[in-house]
Design an enzyme around this catalytic site. Sequence first.
Site, mmCIF file in Angstrom:
data_model
loop_
_atom_site.group_PDB
_atom_site.id
_atom_site.type_symbol
_atom_site.label_atom_id
_atom_site.label_comp_id
_atom_site.label_asym_id
_atom_site.label_seq_id
_atom_site.Cartn_x
_atom_site.Cartn_y
_atom_site.Cartn_z
ATOM 1 N N ARG A 133 -5.276 -72.110 -21.756
ATOM 2 C CA ARG A 133 -5.690 -71.742 -20.560
ATOM 3 C C ARG A 133 -4.844 -71.157 -19.784
ATOM 4 O O ARG A 133 -3.353 -71.449 -20.189
ATOM 5 C CB ARG A 133 -6.404 -73.114 -19.635
ATOM 6 C CG ARG A 133 -7.222 -73.955 -20.374
ATOM 7 C CD ARG A 133 -7.522 -75.218 -19.424
ATOM 8 N NE ARG A 133 -8.704 -76.057 -19.951
ATOM 9 C CZ ARG A 133 -8.254 -77.061 -20.783
ATOM 10 N NH1 ARG A 133 -6.971 -77.489 -21.265
ATOM 11 N NH2 ARG A 133 -9.267 -77.808 -21.147
ATOM 12 N N LYS A 158 -5.423 -79.413 -17.797
ATOM 13 C CA LYS A 158 -6.252 -79.573 -16.879
ATOM 14 C C LYS A 158 -6.745 -81.177 -16.856
ATOM 15 O O LYS A 158 -7.269 -81.564 -16.037
ATOM 16 C CB LYS A 158 -7.289 -78.642 -17.372
ATOM 17 C CG LYS A 158 -8.632 -78.877 -16.484
ATOM 18 C CD LYS A 158 -10.018 -77.679 -16.722
ATOM 19 C CE LYS A 158 -11.120 -78.190 -16.307
ATOM 20 N NZ LYS A 158 -12.258 -77.013 -16.836
ATOM 21 N N HIS A 224 -10.244 -66.062 -19.907
ATOM 22 C CA HIS A 224 -10.791 -66.977 -20.639
ATOM 23 C C HIS A 224 -11.384 -66.726 -21.972
ATOM 24 O O HIS A 224 -11.571 -67.534 -22.918
ATOM 25 C CB HIS A 224 -11.632 -68.155 -19.730
ATOM 26 C CG HIS A 224 -11.615 -69.242 -20.136
ATOM 27 N ND1 HIS A 224 -10.608 -70.107 -20.064
ATOM 28 C CD2 HIS A 224 -12.530 -70.255 -20.807
ATOM 29 C CE1 HIS A 224 -10.562 -71.410 -20.265
ATOM 30 N NE2 HIS A 224 -12.018 -71.540 -20.813
ATOM 31 N N ARG A 227 -9.504 -67.317 -25.113
ATOM 32 C CA ARG A 227 -9.506 -68.803 -25.636
ATOM 33 C C ARG A 227 -10.718 -69.139 -26.172
ATOM 34 O O ARG A 227 -10.841 -69.731 -27.258
ATOM 35 C CB ARG A 227 -9.478 -69.961 -24.194
ATOM 36 C CG ARG A 227 -9.499 -71.509 -24.625
ATOM 37 C CD ARG A 227 -9.233 -72.137 -23.213
ATOM 38 N NE ARG A 227 -9.671 -73.546 -23.456
ATOM 39 C CZ ARG A 227 -9.198 -74.368 -23.744
ATOM 40 N NH1 ARG A 227 -7.888 -74.370 -24.240
ATOM 41 N NH2 ARG A 227 -9.726 -75.714 -23.485
ATOM 42 N N TYR A 259 -19.309 -73.789 -29.088
ATOM 43 C CA TYR A 259 -18.892 -72.789 -30.095
ATOM 44 C C TYR A 259 -19.512 -72.974 -31.278
ATOM 45 O O TYR A 259 -19.563 -72.283 -32.330
ATOM 46 C CB TYR A 259 -17.437 -73.086 -30.340
ATOM 47 C CG TYR A 259 -16.546 -72.940 -29.244
ATOM 48 C CD1 TYR A 259 -16.363 -71.445 -28.403
ATOM 49 C CD2 TYR A 259 -15.770 -73.821 -28.585
ATOM 50 C CE1 TYR A 259 -15.668 -71.299 -27.391
ATOM 51 C CE2 TYR A 259 -15.170 -73.797 -27.383
ATOM 52 C CZ TYR A 259 -14.876 -72.377 -26.739
ATOM 53 O OH TYR A 259 -14.245 -72.354 -25.776
#
Length: 283
Positions: A133, A158, A224, A227, A259
């Site tokens: 991130r 995070k 993002h 990533r 994904y």
Amino acid sequence: MYESYINKIEDVGKLRNLKPKTITLYQKNVSRFLNYIQKNPEELTCEDARNYLLHLQGKGDKASTLNNNNGSLVFFYKRVLGKLWDDNLVPRAINDYAVPEVLSFHDVEKLLNATEDLKYKAIFAIMYSSGLRISEVLHLHYEDISRKNMQIYIRDSKTHTARYALLSKRALDILTEYWFTCGRPTGILFPNKWTGEYLTTSGPRLVFKKSLKIAGLPHSIRMHSLRHSYATHLLEDGVDIRYIQTLLGHRSPKSTEIYLHVSNKALLGVQSPFDKRAGEING
């Protein structure tokens, strides 16, 4: 009128070791809620929270925004006011999950080639090659980079969970060039050149948008997406989704399963796509 209650959110948040950004978000959401309801906080009911969320829904706010506010109100009711919360009366909204926007490897190359500033080129290269991130990259320190083990230590995640990520040889080459060219920082790896403190995300975001334009890539792509691209390319290369979950630092497999829209081939071993595809091009 509500200042003391907003301040209590910060106090309780710090005691629970919440991220400063999370505390600030809770304060903003609760402040808007209180200004809309116009009641003594001690007299608030779950019906008030329900009516407020219905108000936001009526304005056209998305499910993610509704749940964002829901979480803030749950924290305020339970942790600050000590009130009960009724999940049946005030349920979370069902999210509409969009398929992540993914760059091809050649698009990643175009983006990096369009980024002239070595600091930001290194930042973007690490985001893609290690799946980090932006906040994780900006909080890296010099000692977090292990050239011996080819790993990156993530200290400020995070999820409050430290982990190791892959260190790509190509990304290390870019990072090394940046390090020698830009003052050889030994503390914060990407310090603000004026203050020496951590960079905010605004600078990288502006440079990213500029690089997209130079590279001729869609302006809708976000940082993002680097990533997302890392995870998707690993899946395309046959890496088991459980390994990808670990590399991305996801607590729940549900966060990684988004994904799975990419077909999963036979497991080939965990290697950064940044290095693997470069070998295919050069070979």
